[in-house]
Motif scaffolding. Structure first.
Motif, PDB file in Angstrom:
ATOM      1  N   ILE A 154       0.753  -1.258  -0.009  1.00  0.00           N
ATOM      2  CA  ILE A 154      -0.012  -0.080  -0.062  1.00  0.00           C
ATOM      3  C   ILE A 154       0.863   1.231   0.113  1.00  0.00           C
ATOM      4  CG2 ILE A 154      -1.698   1.281   1.389  1.00  0.00           C
ATOM      5  CD1 ILE A 154      -2.764  -1.352   2.148  1.00  0.00           C
ATOM      6  N   ILE A 155       0.615   2.219  -0.976  1.00  0.00           N
ATOM      7  CA  ILE A 155       1.554   3.332  -1.040  1.00  0.00           C
ATOM      8  C   ILE A 155       1.337   4.421   0.292  1.00  0.00           C
ATOM      9  CG2 ILE A 155       2.158   5.230  -2.707  1.00  0.00           C
ATOM     10  CD1 ILE A 155       1.084   3.620  -4.944  1.00  0.00           C
ATOM     11  N   ASN A 156       2.212   4.663   0.822  1.00  0.00           N
ATOM     12  CA  ASN A 156       1.940   5.250   1.882  1.00  0.00           C
ATOM     13  C   ASN A 156       3.287   6.331   2.029  1.00  0.00           C
ATOM     14  OD1 ASN A 156       1.046   6.669   4.116  1.00  0.00           O
ATOM     15  ND2 ASN A 156       1.369   4.944   5.738  1.00  0.00           N
ATOM     16  N   GLY A 157       3.243   7.623   1.727  1.00  0.00           N
ATOM     17  CA  GLY A 157       4.288   8.466   1.804  1.00  0.00           C
ATOM     18  C   GLY A 157       3.698   9.950   1.856  1.00  0.00           C
ATOM     19  N   PRO A 158       4.469  10.686   2.014  1.00  0.00           N
ATOM     20  CA  PRO A 158       4.434  12.436   2.082  1.00  0.00           C
ATOM     21  C   PRO A 158       3.524  12.911   0.930  1.00  0.00           C
ATOM     22  CG  PRO A 158       6.618  12.300   1.890  1.00  0.00           C
ATOM     23  CD  PRO A 158       6.254  10.702   2.056  1.00  0.00           C
ATOM     24  N   ARG A 187       3.287  13.733 -18.612  1.00  0.00           N
ATOM     25  CA  ARG A 187       4.767  13.980 -18.091  1.00  0.00           C
ATOM     26  C   ARG A 187       4.713  14.433 -16.555  1.00  0.00           C
ATOM     27  NH1 ARG A 187       6.152  17.431 -21.545  1.00  0.00           N
ATOM     28  NH2 ARG A 187       5.870  19.499 -20.622  1.00  0.00           N
ATOM     29  N   SER A 188       3.615  15.181 -16.439  1.00  0.00           N
ATOM     30  CA  SER A 188       3.389  15.620 -14.822  1.00  0.00           C
ATOM     31  C   SER A 188       3.151  14.448 -14.161  1.00  0.00           C
ATOM     32  CB  SER A 188       2.246  16.707 -14.842  1.00  0.00           C
ATOM     33  OG  SER A 188       2.629  17.968 -15.643  1.00  0.00           O
ATOM     34  N   PHE A 189       2.444  13.358 -14.420  1.00  0.00           N
ATOM     35  CA  PHE A 189       2.013  12.384 -13.790  1.00  0.00           C
ATOM     36  C   PHE A 189       3.517  11.446 -13.548  1.00  0.00           C
ATOM     37  CE2 PHE A 189       0.258   8.184 -13.040  1.00  0.00           C
ATOM     38  CZ  PHE A 189      -0.664   8.496 -11.791  1.00  0.00           C
ATOM     39  N   SER A 190       3.895  11.291 -14.564  1.00  0.00           N
ATOM     40  CA  SER A 190       5.285  10.545 -14.462  1.00  0.00           C
ATOM     41  C   SER A 190       6.296  11.119 -13.643  1.00  0.00           C
ATOM     42  CB  SER A 190       5.811  10.396 -15.916  1.00  0.00           C
ATOM     43  OG  SER A 190       5.040   9.728 -16.807  1.00  0.00           O
ATOM     44  N   ASN A 191       6.466  12.591 -13.672  1.00  0.00           N
ATOM     45  CA  ASN A 191       7.273  13.160 -12.669  1.00  0.00           C
ATOM     46  C   ASN A 191       6.663  13.097 -11.188  1.00  0.00           C
ATOM     47  OD1 ASN A 191       8.929  14.178 -14.788  1.00  0.00           O
ATOM     48  ND2 ASN A 191       7.815  16.071 -14.861  1.00  0.00           N
ATOM     49  N   LEU A 192       5.368  13.074 -11.002  1.00  0.00           N
ATOM     50  CA  LEU A 192       4.924  12.973  -9.732  1.00  0.00           C
ATOM     51  C   LEU A 192       5.031  11.311  -9.206  1.00  0.00           C
ATOM     52  CD1 LEU A 192       3.178  13.496  -7.323  1.00  0.00           C
ATOM     53  CD2 LEU A 192       1.137  13.398  -8.277  1.00  0.00           C
ATOM     54  N   LEU A 193       5.179  10.467  -9.989  1.00  0.00           N
ATOM     55  CA  LEU A 193       5.288   9.105  -9.645  1.00  0.00           C
ATOM     56  C   LEU A 193       6.605   8.785  -9.342  1.00  0.00           C
ATOM     57  CD1 LEU A 193       3.453   6.867 -12.212  1.00  0.00           C
ATOM     58  CD2 LEU A 193       2.792   7.109  -9.892  1.00  0.00           C
ATOM     59  N   ALA A 194       7.636   9.507 -10.096  1.00  0.00           N
ATOM     60  CA  ALA A 194       9.077   9.049  -9.739  1.00  0.00           C
ATOM     61  C   ALA A 194       9.267  10.082  -8.189  1.00  0.00           C
ATOM     62  CB  ALA A 194       9.851   9.957 -10.924  1.00  0.00           C
ATOM     63  N   ALA A 195       8.878  11.128  -8.004  1.00  0.00           N
ATOM     64  CA  ALA A 195       9.122  11.745  -6.790  1.00  0.00           C
ATOM     65  C   ALA A 195       8.346  10.994  -5.756  1.00  0.00           C
ATOM     66  CB  ALA A 195       8.592  13.232  -6.784  1.00  0.00           C
ATOM     67  N   SER A 196       7.370  10.437  -6.083  1.00  0.00           N
ATOM     68  CA  SER A 196       6.572   9.479  -4.862  1.00  0.00           C
ATOM     69  C   SER A 196       7.360   8.231  -4.301  1.00  0.00           C
ATOM     70  CB  SER A 196       5.050   9.121  -5.247  1.00  0.00           C
ATOM     71  OG  SER A 196       4.509  10.298  -5.405  1.00  0.00           O
ATOM     72  N   PHE A 197       7.939   7.577  -5.575  1.00  0.00           N
ATOM     73  CA  PHE A 197       8.500   6.312  -5.286  1.00  0.00           C
ATOM     74  C   PHE A 197      10.126   6.417  -5.040  1.00  0.00           C
ATOM     75  CE2 PHE A 197       4.775   5.027  -7.404  1.00  0.00           C
ATOM     76  CZ  PHE A 197       4.201   3.920  -6.348  1.00  0.00           C
ATOM     77  N   ASP A 198      10.641   7.444  -5.625  1.00  0.00           N
ATOM     78  CA  ASP A 198      11.917   7.652  -5.380  1.00  0.00           C
ATOM     79  C   ASP A 198      12.353   9.390  -5.090  1.00  0.00           C
ATOM     80  OD1 ASP A 198      14.772   7.120  -5.284  1.00  0.00           O
ATOM     81  OD2 ASP A 198      14.907   7.221  -7.287  1.00  0.00           O
ATOM     82  N   PRO A 199      12.060   9.907  -3.852  1.00  0.00           N
ATOM     83  CA  PRO A 199      12.245  11.053  -3.766  1.00  0.00           C
ATOM     84  C   PRO A 199      13.521  11.883  -3.498  1.00  0.00           C
ATOM     85  CG  PRO A 199      11.611  10.112  -1.959  1.00  0.00           C
ATOM     86  CD  PRO A 199      11.736   9.042  -2.600  1.00  0.00           C
ATOM     87  N   THR A 200      14.236  11.546  -4.816  1.00  0.00           N
ATOM     88  CA  THR A 200      15.485  12.227  -4.680  1.00  0.00           C
ATOM     89  C   THR A 200      15.448  13.647  -4.904  1.00  0.00           C
ATOM     90  OG1 THR A 200      15.856  11.811  -7.046  1.00  0.00           O
ATOM     91  CG2 THR A 200      16.734  10.072  -5.734  1.00  0.00           C
ATOM     92  N   ALA A 201      16.458  14.540  -4.850  1.00  0.00           N
ATOM     93  CA  ALA A 201      16.317  16.007  -5.207  1.00  0.00           C
ATOM     94  C   ALA A 201      16.201  16.278  -6.587  1.00  0.00           C
ATOM     95  CB  ALA A 201      17.917  16.608  -4.708  1.00  0.00           C
ATOM     96  N   ASP A 202      16.623  15.221  -7.412  1.00  0.00           N
ATOM     97  CA  ASP A 202      16.266  15.443  -8.932  1.00  0.00           C
ATOM     98  C   ASP A 202      14.863  15.392  -9.275  1.00  0.00           C
ATOM     99  OD1 ASP A 202      18.896  16.485  -9.588  1.00  0.00           O
ATOM    100  OD2 ASP A 202      19.773  14.501 -10.197  1.00  0.00           O
ATOM    101  N   ASN A 203      14.356  14.049  -8.669  1.00  0.00           N
ATOM    102  CA  ASN A 203      13.048  13.959  -9.099  1.00  0.00           C
ATOM    103  C   ASN A 203      11.894  14.906  -8.245  1.00  0.00           C
ATOM    104  OD1 ASN A 203      13.772  11.450 -10.428  1.00  0.00           O
ATOM    105  ND2 ASN A 203      13.417  10.091  -8.661  1.00  0.00           N
ATOM    106  N   LEU A 204      12.347  15.484  -7.210  1.00  0.00           N
ATOM    107  CA  LEU A 204      11.371  16.277  -6.529  1.00  0.00           C
ATOM    108  C   LEU A 204      11.630  17.639  -7.284  1.00  0.00           C
ATOM    109  CD1 LEU A 204      12.478  15.830  -2.937  1.00  0.00           C
ATOM    110  CD2 LEU A 204       9.944  15.316  -3.927  1.00  0.00           C
ATOM    111  N   HIS A 205      12.833  17.908  -7.956  1.00  0.00           N
ATOM    112  CA  HIS A 205      12.832  19.042  -8.796  1.00  0.00           C
ATOM    113  C   HIS A 205      12.046  19.086 -10.214  1.00  0.00           C
ATOM    114  CE1 HIS A 205      14.558  22.677 -10.716  1.00  0.00           C
ATOM    115  NE2 HIS A 205      14.834  21.999 -11.685  1.00  0.00           N
ATOM    116  N   ASN A 206      12.297  17.939 -10.663  1.00  0.00           N
ATOM    117  CA  ASN A 206      11.277  17.994 -12.035  1.00  0.00           C
ATOM    118  C   ASN A 206       9.826  17.755 -11.628  1.00  0.00           C
ATOM    119  OD1 ASN A 206      13.768  17.258 -13.415  1.00  0.00           O
ATOM    120  ND2 ASN A 206      13.889  15.191 -13.066  1.00  0.00           N
ATOM    121  N   ALA A 207       9.470  17.539 -10.587  1.00  0.00           N
ATOM    122  CA  ALA A 207       8.048  17.202 -10.378  1.00  0.00           C
ATOM    123  C   ALA A 207       7.401  18.707  -9.630  1.00  0.00           C
ATOM    124  CB  ALA A 207       7.774  16.248  -9.303  1.00  0.00           C
TER     125      ALA A 207
END
Length: 346
Positions: A154-158, A187-207
């Motif tokens: 179950i997906i559970n994060g910030p 593209r927006s949804f893909s960026n949000l997924l990346a930030a949700s599952f792998d919240p690196t600085a780059d992914n958070l910036h892209n999203a």
């Protein structure tokens, strides 16, 4: 409603178009390539089921509603299928019990779970609505490791709340989405997924654009639902939504600020109530019901906003004045506007 020109293609099906005694068999044939649907005892009295589906530039959305049922995805169906997907199951309303080869899980209203279509399962659905978001492995190969690590959890994060908001908005506003917007939203949804599952600085910036649009939508919806509370302010919103003051100020900065948005939402809600001929409430009662504590301040702000006093609303309407157009931008509006500005270098 007439389909908007150049809008994305929506597919759908409903058993309401079928005679009640044949409804279960009809929907069983529709979903047969994906799963075996088991007949519940009550199906002889009819079986309500419907879905709408659309493709968002390689991301498949299916919004499913049905009565209680059992279903099974077998190895035989998997061998016949060419679906090499992950899927996010978002239970919008209801409860679901899933059994996998060595794992079982219960999901309820608000839960999101990541599952692979290449794995067999048995399910008991207690009825309600569910959104399935299909993620093609070829399209999302760049984040395959992060998705594989989260399978059957179950997906559970910030950022989970933003994922819920985004998926719900895409489904609810699909009929308004145009072909020109598909790539932006994908593209927006893909960026949000990346930030949700792998919240690196780059992914958070892209999203960042997606995150800000989602936070703005969440905050506006929270404000709309809490207009009656006099304590509705920055601190109350931040505490309730788990946002910092800085984040909240940032997402509202280009929209006039938080206080202005709260005031405007309250005034628009009061106008709507006052212009409703079936609502016989006093002006003061309506004002207090929407969080105003001073009648003199309310009257002054109302006239500044609409050009006439609260007591003159019915008179202005019967005099055929043009009613103010009260609309709230959606998440899609914010995303498309923000992305358009970025693309133009604004």
């Amino acid at each position: 409603m007439e389909k908007e020109r150049n809008s994305i293609e929506l597919q759908g099906y409903s058993t309401l178009d079928v005679e009640s005694r044949h409804q279960f068999e009809a929907i069983s044939q529709v979903v047969k390539p994906f799963c075996d649907l088991k007949k519940p005892c009550s199906a002889n009295n009819g079986f309500h089921a419907k879905y709408s589906a659309f493709d968002l530039d390689g991301i498949d959305f299916v919004n499913w509603e049905s009565d209680p049922s059992h279903s099974e995805r077998t190895n035989e169906l998997i061998r016949k299928s060419d679906l090499d997907y992950w899927a996010i199951w978002f239970v919008q309303d209801g409860c679901r019990f899933d059994e996998f080869s060595d794992f079982s899980v219960k999901t309820k209203t608000g839960d999101l779970m990541l599952v692979p279509y290449a794995q067999q399962w048995r399910s008991r659905w207690e009825g309600g609505s569910l959104v399935s978001v299909g993620l093609n492995r070829d399209k999302f190969s760049w984040m395959a490791s992060s998705l594989d690590e989260a399978i059957l959890s179950i997906i559970n994060g910030p950022l989970t709340g933003l994922l819920r908001t985004f998926i719900s908005t895409l489904v609810n506003e699909a009929h308004k989405t145009t072909e020109d917007q598909k790539q932006v939203l994908s593209r927006s949804f893909s960026n949000l997924l990346a930030a949700s599952f792998d919240p690196t600085a780059d992914n958070l910036h892209n999203a960042s654009t997606t995150l800000n649009a989602g936070r703005l939508t969440m905050a506006r919806e929270f404000i709309r639902k809490n207009l009656a509370r006099p304590e509705l302010n920055v601190d109350f919103i931040c505490k309730s939504l788990g946002m910092s003051r800085r984040t909240l100020y940032n997402v509202f900065e280009e929209h006039g600020g938080v206080a202005k948005c709260i005031k405007t939402a309250r005034l628009q809600a009061c106008y709507k109530a006052l212009s409703d001929e079936t609502d016989q409430g006093l002006v003061s009662t309506i004002a207090y019901q929407h969080g105003f504590t001073s009648m003199s301040l309310f009257s002054r702000q109302f006239k500044d906003q609409f050009g006439f006093s609260p007591k003159e609303v019915h008179e202005c309407i019967t005099a055929d004045h043009i009613r103010p157009k009260i609309t709230s931008p959606t998440l899609l509006d914010h995303l498309c506007k923000s992305t358009s500005c970025l693309d133009r270098g604004i």
